[in-house]
Motif scaffolding. Structure first.
Motif, PDB file in Angstrom:
ATOM      1  N   VAL A  13      53.902  67.861  57.896  1.00 26.30           N
ATOM      2  CA  VAL A  13      54.570  69.344  57.984  1.00 26.30           C
ATOM      3  C   VAL A  13      54.533  70.192  56.822  1.00 26.30           C
ATOM      4  N   ASP A  14      54.406  71.449  56.924  1.00 23.67           N
ATOM      5  CA  ASP A  14      54.562  72.341  55.959  1.00 23.67           C
ATOM      6  C   ASP A  14      55.769  72.229  55.295  1.00 23.67           C
ATOM      7  N   THR A  15      55.954  72.187  54.088  1.00 24.36           N
ATOM      8  CA  THR A  15      57.264  72.216  53.173  1.00 24.36           C
ATOM      9  C   THR A  15      58.149  73.535  53.500  1.00 24.36           C
ATOM     10  N   TYR A  16      57.149  74.582  53.475  1.00 26.24           N
ATOM     11  CA  TYR A  16      58.024  75.834  53.503  1.00 26.24           C
ATOM     12  C   TYR A  16      58.920  75.717  54.873  1.00 26.24           C
ATOM     13  N   GLN A  17      58.386  75.532  55.804  1.00 23.35           N
ATOM     14  CA  GLN A  17      59.045  75.714  57.100  1.00 23.35           C
ATOM     15  C   GLN A  17      59.964  74.621  57.327  1.00 23.35           C
ATOM     16  N   ALA A  18      59.719  73.167  56.580  1.00 26.56           N
ATOM     17  CA  ALA A  18      60.754  72.135  56.699  1.00 26.56           C
ATOM     18  C   ALA A  18      61.955  72.637  56.060  1.00 26.56           C
ATOM     19  N   ILE A  19      61.681  73.294  55.150  1.00 24.35           N
ATOM     20  CA  ILE A  19      63.134  73.950  54.107  1.00 24.35           C
ATOM     21  C   ILE A  19      63.580  75.128  54.765  1.00 24.35           C
ATOM     22  N   TRP A  20      62.865  76.136  55.235  1.00 22.22           N
ATOM     23  CA  TRP A  20      63.175  77.452  55.703  1.00 22.22           C
ATOM     24  C   TRP A  20      63.175  77.661  57.138  1.00 22.22           C
TER      25      TRP A  20
END
Length: 228
Positions: free
Chosen positions: A199-206
């Motif tokens: 999964v996309d790092t950005y969505q996993a974080i924010w």
């Protein structure tokens, strides 16, 4: 069977290497055959942990800690392996030496890229603005280099491990154990990729909010999906 497993892969050559060469091989195989690949798997597939209530629960950093520990452990093993072969006076084979120095050079660039990747930012950070949250040019350059060069480096390093094992005329069991281990890693990669765990790092974080800066861009990396 035991005699066959402990026999050199090439019966026409002896398997006689000194202690420093043996430790060089063990440490480089540990680094590039196990620690670095496990760190890559952790970063690619475990950004959202099993049982995590995403997107209500964001920024699970277990994958990040695992990636950091495994990469630094791999770097330490690599440097120790380098030290062993330098104490011995070199690899003794020009092609293997050039390949090894190329791998070490690009590994150094990977670590440097990580240290220079910029700030994080975001709503939960002390400073909301940051290279990662805002997806600045600095962060974009880091992600493209770190991801694409990282996979290429693993393939190059695998060639180095195999060439070193051939030069040492390692016994059959070493080849078999390495093949079985790498087959397991590849099988896990394929399984987790098919399950959509990359999964996309950005969505996993924010999270998936479309108004966030990073969610207005396509995810970086092949086979990476956005769960939101």
């Amino acid at each position: 069977m035991i005699e066959w497993l402990t026999a050199p892969i090439d019966p026409g050559r002896a398997h006689e290497v000194g202690a420093l060469v043996s430790w060089h091989g063990r440490l480089m195989t540990l680094a590039w055959g196990a620690l670095f690949p496990l760190g890559v798997l952790a970063a690619r597939f475990w950004k959202i942990a099993p049982g995590q209530d995403w997107p209500r629960e964001l920024d699970n950093q277990a994958w990040w800690r695992a990636h950091l520990v495994l990469q630094y452990a791999g770097g330490a093993a690599m440097l120790a392996g380098l030290g062993a072969i330098l104490l011995r006076g070199g690899a003794g084979d020009a092609a293997h030496a050039y390949l090894g120095w190329t791998v070490i050079g690009f590994a150094a660039l990977q670590f440097a890229a990580g240290w220079l990747r910029g700030s994080k930012g975001g709503p939960t950070d002390a400073t909301p603005q940051g290279d990662h949250f805002d997806m600045t040019r600095r962060r974009l350059a880091f992600e493209h280099f770190h991801k694409f060069a990282g996979y290429a480096l693993l393939a190059l390093a695998a060639s180095g491990v195999l060439s070193g094992l051939w030069l040492a005329n390692g016994p059959v069991w070493m080849w078999g154990a390495l093949a079985a281990w790498w087959t397991l890693l590849i099988a896990l990669f394929r399984r987790w990729q098919r399950r959509g765990m990359a999964v996309d790092t950005y969505q996993a974080i924010w999270g998936p909010d479309p108004s966030l800066p990073g969610n207005r861009r396509r995810p970086i990396g092949w086979g990476v999906r956005r769960p939101g």
